[in-house]
Write an enzyme that holds these catalytic residues in place. Structure first.
Site, PDB file in Angstrom:
ATOM      1  N   HIS A  20      26.162 -25.534 -21.893  1.00 40.62           N
ATOM      2  CA  HIS A  20      26.860 -24.252 -21.726  1.00 40.62           C
ATOM      3  C   HIS A  20      28.211 -24.178 -22.401  1.00 40.62           C
ATOM      4  O   HIS A  20      28.822 -23.101 -22.434  1.00 40.62           O
ATOM      5  CB  HIS A  20      26.966 -23.921 -20.236  1.00 40.62           C
ATOM      6  CG  HIS A  20      25.618 -23.597 -19.653  1.00 40.62           C
ATOM      7  ND1 HIS A  20      24.737 -24.585 -19.282  1.00 40.62           N
ATOM      8  CD2 HIS A  20      24.994 -22.416 -19.443  1.00 40.62           C
ATOM      9  CE1 HIS A  20      23.627 -24.014 -18.836  1.00 40.62           C
ATOM     10  NE2 HIS A  20      23.751 -22.707 -18.931  1.00 40.62           N
ATOM     11  N   GLU A  69      16.753 -26.103 -28.294  1.00 34.55           N
ATOM     12  CA  GLU A  69      16.223 -26.503 -26.980  1.00 34.55           C
ATOM     13  C   GLU A  69      14.776 -26.058 -26.796  1.00 34.55           C
ATOM     14  O   GLU A  69      14.032 -26.642 -26.024  1.00 34.55           O
ATOM     15  CB  GLU A  69      17.098 -25.974 -25.842  1.00 34.55           C
ATOM     16  CG  GLU A  69      17.052 -24.471 -25.691  1.00 34.55           C
ATOM     17  CD  GLU A  69      17.833 -23.946 -24.500  1.00 34.55           C
ATOM     18  OE1 GLU A  69      18.008 -24.666 -23.508  1.00 34.55           O
ATOM     19  OE2 GLU A  69      18.272 -22.792 -24.581  1.00 34.55           O
ATOM     20  N   ASP A 112      17.399  -9.536 -24.469  1.00 36.35           N
ATOM     21  CA  ASP A 112      16.012  -9.134 -24.281  1.00 36.35           C
ATOM     22  C   ASP A 112      15.632  -8.676 -22.860  1.00 36.35           C
ATOM     23  O   ASP A 112      15.163  -7.560 -22.648  1.00 36.35           O
ATOM     24  CB  ASP A 112      15.191 -10.408 -24.557  1.00 36.35           C
ATOM     25  CG  ASP A 112      14.043 -10.107 -25.464  1.00 36.35           C
ATOM     26  OD1 ASP A 112      13.770  -8.930 -25.654  1.00 36.35           O
ATOM     27  OD2 ASP A 112      13.420 -11.070 -25.952  1.00 36.35           O
ATOM     28  N   GLY A 166      18.926 -22.064 -27.334  1.00 41.74           N
ATOM     29  CA  GLY A 166      17.959 -21.204 -28.022  1.00 41.74           C
ATOM     30  C   GLY A 166      16.573 -21.544 -27.519  1.00 41.74           C
ATOM     31  O   GLY A 166      15.877 -22.360 -28.121  1.00 41.74           O
ATOM     32  N   ASP A 197      21.936 -16.306 -28.692  1.00 40.54           N
ATOM     33  CA  ASP A 197      20.701 -16.686 -29.392  1.00 40.54           C
ATOM     34  C   ASP A 197      20.472 -15.895 -30.689  1.00 40.54           C
ATOM     35  O   ASP A 197      19.736 -16.329 -31.564  1.00 40.54           O
ATOM     36  CB  ASP A 197      19.485 -16.479 -28.487  1.00 40.54           C
ATOM     37  CG  ASP A 197      19.485 -17.431 -27.299  1.00 40.54           C
ATOM     38  OD1 ASP A 197      20.213 -18.441 -27.364  1.00 40.54           O
ATOM     39  OD2 ASP A 197      18.773 -17.161 -26.324  1.00 40.54           O
ATOM     40  N   ARG A 244      21.136 -41.926 -30.190  1.00 38.27           N
ATOM     41  CA  ARG A 244      21.874 -41.310 -29.078  1.00 38.27           C
ATOM     42  C   ARG A 244      21.510 -39.822 -28.987  1.00 38.27           C
ATOM     43  O   ARG A 244      21.093 -39.221 -29.979  1.00 38.27           O
ATOM     44  CB  ARG A 244      23.388 -41.408 -29.295  1.00 38.27           C
ATOM     45  CG  ARG A 244      23.938 -42.807 -29.205  1.00 38.27           C
ATOM     46  CD  ARG A 244      23.922 -43.315 -27.767  1.00 38.27           C
ATOM     47  NE  ARG A 244      24.599 -44.589 -27.618  1.00 38.27           N
ATOM     48  CZ  ARG A 244      24.067 -45.777 -27.898  1.00 38.27           C
ATOM     49  NH1 ARG A 244      22.835 -45.867 -28.374  1.00 38.27           N
ATOM     50  NH2 ARG A 244      24.756 -46.886 -27.710  1.00 38.27           N
ATOM     51  N   ALA A 271      35.618  -1.637 -25.267  1.00 34.34           N
ATOM     52  CA  ALA A 271      35.342  -0.582 -26.256  1.00 34.34           C
ATOM     53  C   ALA A 271      34.617   0.597 -25.608  1.00 34.34           C
ATOM     54  O   ALA A 271      34.964   1.762 -25.842  1.00 34.34           O
ATOM     55  CB  ALA A 271      34.509  -1.160 -27.399  1.00 34.34           C
ATOM     56  N   GLY A 306      22.510 -13.955 -19.605  1.00 33.27           N
ATOM     57  CA  GLY A 306      23.491 -14.994 -19.943  1.00 33.27           C
ATOM     58  C   GLY A 306      24.757 -14.380 -20.523  1.00 33.27           C
ATOM     59  O   GLY A 306      24.684 -13.451 -21.316  1.00 33.27           O
TER      60      GLY A 306
HETATM   61  O1  F6P Z   1      22.033 -16.833 -23.357  1.00 30.43           O
HETATM   62  C1  F6P Z   1      20.804 -17.290 -23.824  1.00 30.43           C
HETATM   63  C2  F6P Z   1      20.647 -18.693 -23.426  1.00 30.43           C
HETATM   64  O2  F6P Z   1      21.806 -19.292 -23.875  1.00 30.43           O
HETATM   65  C3  F6P Z   1      19.465 -19.498 -23.928  1.00 30.43           C
HETATM   66  O3  F6P Z   1      19.605 -20.008 -25.208  1.00 30.43           O
HETATM   67  C4  F6P Z   1      19.350 -20.561 -22.868  1.00 30.43           C
HETATM   68  O4  F6P Z   1      18.078 -21.104 -22.804  1.00 30.43           O
HETATM   69  C5  F6P Z   1      19.668 -19.802 -21.641  1.00 30.43           C
HETATM   70  O5  F6P Z   1      20.594 -18.815 -22.034  1.00 30.43           O
HETATM   71  C6  F6P Z   1      20.196 -20.610 -20.493  1.00 30.43           C
HETATM   72  O6  F6P Z   1      20.701 -19.734 -19.559  1.00 30.43           O
HETATM   73  P1  F6P Z   1      21.080 -20.023 -18.040  1.00 30.43           P
HETATM   74  O7  F6P Z   1      21.861 -21.259 -18.014  1.00 30.43           O
HETATM   75  O8  F6P Z   1      21.885 -18.841 -17.644  1.00 30.43           O
HETATM   76  O9  F6P Z   1      19.807 -20.140 -17.298  1.00 30.43           O
END
Ligand code: F6P
Length: 339
Positions: A269, A239, A119, A187, A144, A263, A38, A27
């Site tokens: 994103h 999430e 990760d 997250g 995250d 609501r 850098a 992501g």
């Molecule tokens: O970058 C990490 C993250 O933002 C997570 O929190 C989220 O679940 C995931 O990416 C969603 O990523 P994508 O939309 O690229 O599948």
């Protein structure tokens, strides 16, 4: 320590390192461009050639490489996203895919690689450096902030500010209408963004994967707090909360408390984009320079992190296998703020 101390004149040494590659993976996160800049400039300052790999591991497999000069990374410091683009590659998960990737690195005479990501990206680098003799150094970049061994990952600070800005606006509507808003924050396995944004926004309840007790707090708030105070409320939901995200939780609350005006707002994103905050730019620059320094120092399979504001080196196998624990005392602090 001056830059000269960090980079003693290695031209005298017969050094193995002549050309490095840099790429972004997984992501995107605000500040990735600052890290690319850098790495590129610190490497060029040390007489190394630099190649950018576009589209992460997929681009590595396909040989999507571009030479980078100092001027190529000009004007990107303040931009969100990544100029090298990013991708999630299923081909790289196969031995054949990694073999192809290695051949591309060799064909392009790459001696070492800097991977900017989270990760999954470091797991890929670890596997590849075990299978082939090529050093990888990692720069942690994910909104995250869930990497073991570093207090901080690039992009987190900007994302935190984006969430706070959005929730402050939602609060206006919540107050005006006397509504309960469930706001879902990114997250998937980590609640730090939810936790700190919840504190920064004065959320009434924060639901994160790391603490099940928070659902009792929600029940208390709904049955007592909200009604007594006759006020609105903001519930921040990570999430990855195991009860299934803001939509599902809100649905349940609607059924159990038909009198409440509920609501849901899923920030999505919007949290990953935008111009990086100053802290993300500064730290990306510090970590990027330290990554090049580590490669010049013959280091491999490590992530460069920041602990107590100091640069640290963490072996990939620890960074990817161990969890970044979060300080659950912060939840206690948030509860106190609701008195
Ligand atoms: O970058 C990490 C993250 O933002 C997570 O929190 C989220 O679940 C995931 O990416 C969603 O990523 P994508 O939309 O690229 O599948």
């Amino acid at each position: 320590m001056t830059t000269k101390d960090m980079f003693p004149d290695v031209s005298e040494k017969k050094r193995k390192l002549q050309k490095i590659a840099v790429f972004t993976s997984g992501g995107d996160a605000p500040g990735m461009n600052a890290a690319i800049r850098a790495v590129t400039r610190a490497a060029i300052a040390n007489k190394l050639k630099v190649v950018g790999i576009r589209r992460g591991y997929q681009g590595m497999i396909e040989g999507d490489f571009i030479p980078l000069k100092a001027s190529d990374v000009s004007g990107i410091l303040q931009l969100g996203g990544t100029m090298l683009k990013t991708a999630r590659s299923s081909a790289f998960r196969t031995p054949e895919g990694r073999e192809l990737a290695y051949q591309q690195l060799k064909n392009n005479e790459i001696d070492a690689v800097v991977v900017i990501g989270g990760d999954g990206s470091f797991t890929g680098a670890l596997v590849m450096s075990q299978e082939f003799n090529i050093p990888f150094v990692g720069i942690p970049a994910t909104i995250d902030n869930d990497m073991y061994g570093t207090d901080y990952t690039i992009g987190y600070e900007t994302a935190l500010n984006s969430v706070v800005e959005a929730v402050d606006k939602i609060r206006d509507t919540a107050r005006s209408h006397g509504r309960i808003f469930f706001v879902e924050v990114m997250g998937h396995e980590a609640g730090l963004l939810a936790l700190n944004s919840g504190i920064a926004c004065g959320a009434e309840v924060i639901l994160i994967p790391e603490s099940k007790e928070q659902h009792e707090e929600l029940a208390k708030f709904l049955s007592k707090g909200y009604k007594n105070k006759e006020t609105s409320g903001i519930i921040i939901v990570a999430e990855g909360d195991e009860t299934g995200g803001a939509m599902k939780i809100a649905e349940k609350v609607r059924t159990e408390h038909p009198d409440l005006d509920v609501r849901v707002s899923i920030l999505g994103h919007i949290q990953r984009g935008g111009s990086p905050a100053a802290k993300d730019r500064v730290n990306a620059t510090r970590i990027g320079v330290a990554a090049v320094e580590a490669l010049l120092d013959d280091q491999k399979s490590i992530m460069i992190g920041l602990c107590n504001e100091k640069i640290v080196q963490v072996p990939f196998n620890k960074a990817v296998k161990l969890n970044h624990s979060i300080d659950l005392n912060l939840l206690e602090i948030q509860r106190l703020m609701n008195y």
